[in-house]
Design an enzyme around this catalytic site. Structure first.
Site, PDB file in Angstrom:
ATOM      1  N   ASP A 107      -0.882   4.832  -1.122  1.00 37.41           N
ATOM      2  CA  ASP A 107      -1.861   5.325  -2.106  1.00 37.41           C
ATOM      3  C   ASP A 107      -1.486   4.708  -3.455  1.00 37.41           C
ATOM      4  O   ASP A 107      -1.873   3.582  -3.756  1.00 37.41           O
ATOM      5  CB  ASP A 107      -1.787   6.856  -2.090  1.00 37.41           C
ATOM      6  CG  ASP A 107      -2.835   7.528  -2.953  1.00 37.41           C
ATOM      7  OD1 ASP A 107      -3.874   6.919  -3.220  1.00 37.41           O
ATOM      8  OD2 ASP A 107      -2.627   8.692  -3.340  1.00 37.41           O
ATOM      9  N   LYS A 135      -5.054   2.148  -0.006  1.00 31.73           N
ATOM     10  CA  LYS A 135      -6.156   2.369  -0.955  1.00 31.73           C
ATOM     11  C   LYS A 135      -5.932   1.431  -2.136  1.00 31.73           C
ATOM     12  O   LYS A 135      -5.249   1.804  -3.096  1.00 31.73           O
ATOM     13  CB  LYS A 135      -6.145   3.811  -1.455  1.00 31.73           C
ATOM     14  CG  LYS A 135      -6.404   4.871  -0.399  1.00 31.73           C
ATOM     15  CD  LYS A 135      -6.293   6.266  -1.029  1.00 31.73           C
ATOM     16  CE  LYS A 135      -6.526   7.359  -0.017  1.00 31.73           C
ATOM     17  NZ  LYS A 135      -6.168   8.690  -0.559  1.00 31.73           N
TER      18      LYS A 135
HETATM   19  P1  5GP Z   1       1.998   7.151  -2.620  1.00 28.26           P
HETATM   20  O1  5GP Z   1       3.455   7.401  -2.849  1.00 28.26           O
HETATM   21  O2  5GP Z   1       1.671   5.780  -2.146  1.00 28.26           O
HETATM   22  O3  5GP Z   1       1.166   7.559  -3.810  1.00 28.26           O
HETATM   23  O4  5GP Z   1       1.532   8.169  -1.545  1.00 28.26           O
HETATM   24  C1  5GP Z   1       1.858   8.017  -0.245  1.00 28.26           C
HETATM   25  C2  5GP Z   1       1.846   9.348   0.469  1.00 28.26           C
HETATM   26  O5  5GP Z   1       0.849  10.241  -0.054  1.00 28.26           O
HETATM   27  C3  5GP Z   1       1.464   9.105   1.892  1.00 28.26           C
HETATM   28  O6  5GP Z   1       2.596   8.842   2.682  1.00 28.26           O
HETATM   29  C4  5GP Z   1       0.777  10.400   2.256  1.00 28.26           C
HETATM   30  O7  5GP Z   1       1.749  11.329   2.670  1.00 28.26           O
HETATM   31  C5  5GP Z   1       0.151  10.875   0.985  1.00 28.26           C
HETATM   32  N1  5GP Z   1      -1.272  10.486   0.902  1.00 28.26           N
HETATM   33  C6  5GP Z   1      -1.831   9.570   0.089  1.00 28.26           C
HETATM   34  N2  5GP Z   1      -3.154   9.470   0.280  1.00 28.26           N
HETATM   35  C7  5GP Z   1      -3.455  10.355   1.257  1.00 28.26           C
HETATM   36  C8  5GP Z   1      -4.683  10.726   1.915  1.00 28.26           C
HETATM   37  O8  5GP Z   1      -5.792  10.235   1.663  1.00 28.26           O
HETATM   38  N3  5GP Z   1      -4.576  11.679   2.887  1.00 28.26           N
HETATM   39  C9  5GP Z   1      -3.394  12.276   3.213  1.00 28.26           C
HETATM   40  N4  5GP Z   1      -3.431  13.188   4.187  1.00 28.26           N
HETATM   41  N5  5GP Z   1      -2.222  11.937   2.628  1.00 28.26           N
HETATM   42  C10 5GP Z   1      -2.257  11.006   1.657  1.00 28.26           C
END
Ligand code: 5GP
Ligand code: MG
Length: 180
Positions: A107, A135
């Site tokens: 994300d 994303k």
């Molecule tokens: P980042 O550290 O890249 O911002 O977030 C990664 C983590 O956020 C992912 O491993 C997941 O656990 C959670 N996450 C991010 N986007 C989503 C989403 O659309 N749905 C869900 N269920 N979890 C998400």
């Protein structure tokens, strides 16, 4: 598949089918198998979300390999700062190993940025990242996965390992939030 899924207060609608996921996973499995033939890669799956993708991806690879599991949580503050905490760590020496991280979704990229920097200290031979979803519109950290299942819009998704407040990991398809 059921048309709509209701979890807690939210409704989700079908987005990526189990069939599409399977097809893409098999392609990525072939790429990884070709790339790491003879290298005995170590897969590192990130709990909880990646457990379903990891189970399918490692079975789509037909080369000798190992798999380890770690658990990370990210606590996002009000702003873009946040810390990533290791809940279950690595119990294996990764020096000179070819590492393939298996993640459900990138994300902001915070979690993977933090984890990859951590891994680099342990002197692996190489680090690659396989993520089922990314994303691009939400990315804030310099993360470039070698293997990507699907690029998706900045919209919350559940299913195939991904949860909304604990629920939804068990669905075979991926759903996204239904706007009323
Ligand atoms: P980042 O550290 O890249 O911002 O977030 C990664 C983590 O956020 C992912 O491993 C997941 O656990 C959670 N996450 C991010 N986007 C989503 C989403 O659309 N749905 C869900 N269920 N979890 C998400
Ligand atoms: Mg995750």
């Amino acid at each position: 598949m059921p048309t709509l899924v209701k979890l807690h207060d939210l409704t989700f609608k079908p987005f990526i089918s189990a069939t599409e996921i399977e097809k893409r996973t098999i392609e990525i499995g072939k790429e990884i198998s070709n790339k790491f033939a003879g290298e005995k890669p170590l897969f590192i799956a990130i709990l909880n979300g990646a457990f379903v993708f990891a189970a399918d991806l490692v079975r789509a690879c037909n080369i000798p390999s190992e798999i380890a599991f770690i658990k990370l949580t990210s606590y996002h503050g009000l702003e873009s700062s946040g810390t990533v905490k290791t809940i279950i760590g690595l119990d294996i020496n990764i020096e000179n190993r070819h590492i393939v991280i298996i993640e459900d979704i990138v994300d902001s990229g915070r979690t993977m940025h933090h984890f990859i920097n951590d891994l680099k200290q342990k002197k692996p031979a190489s680090i690659s990242l396989a993520t089922l979803l990314i994303k691009p519109g939400a990315l804030q950290f310099p993360i470039k996965p070698e293997y990507i299942g699907f690029e998706i819009p900045t919209k919350f998704v559940i299913g195939y390992g991904l949860d909304y407040d604990g629920l939804g990991r068990n669905y075979a398809d991926i759903y996204h939030l239904k706007e009323n």
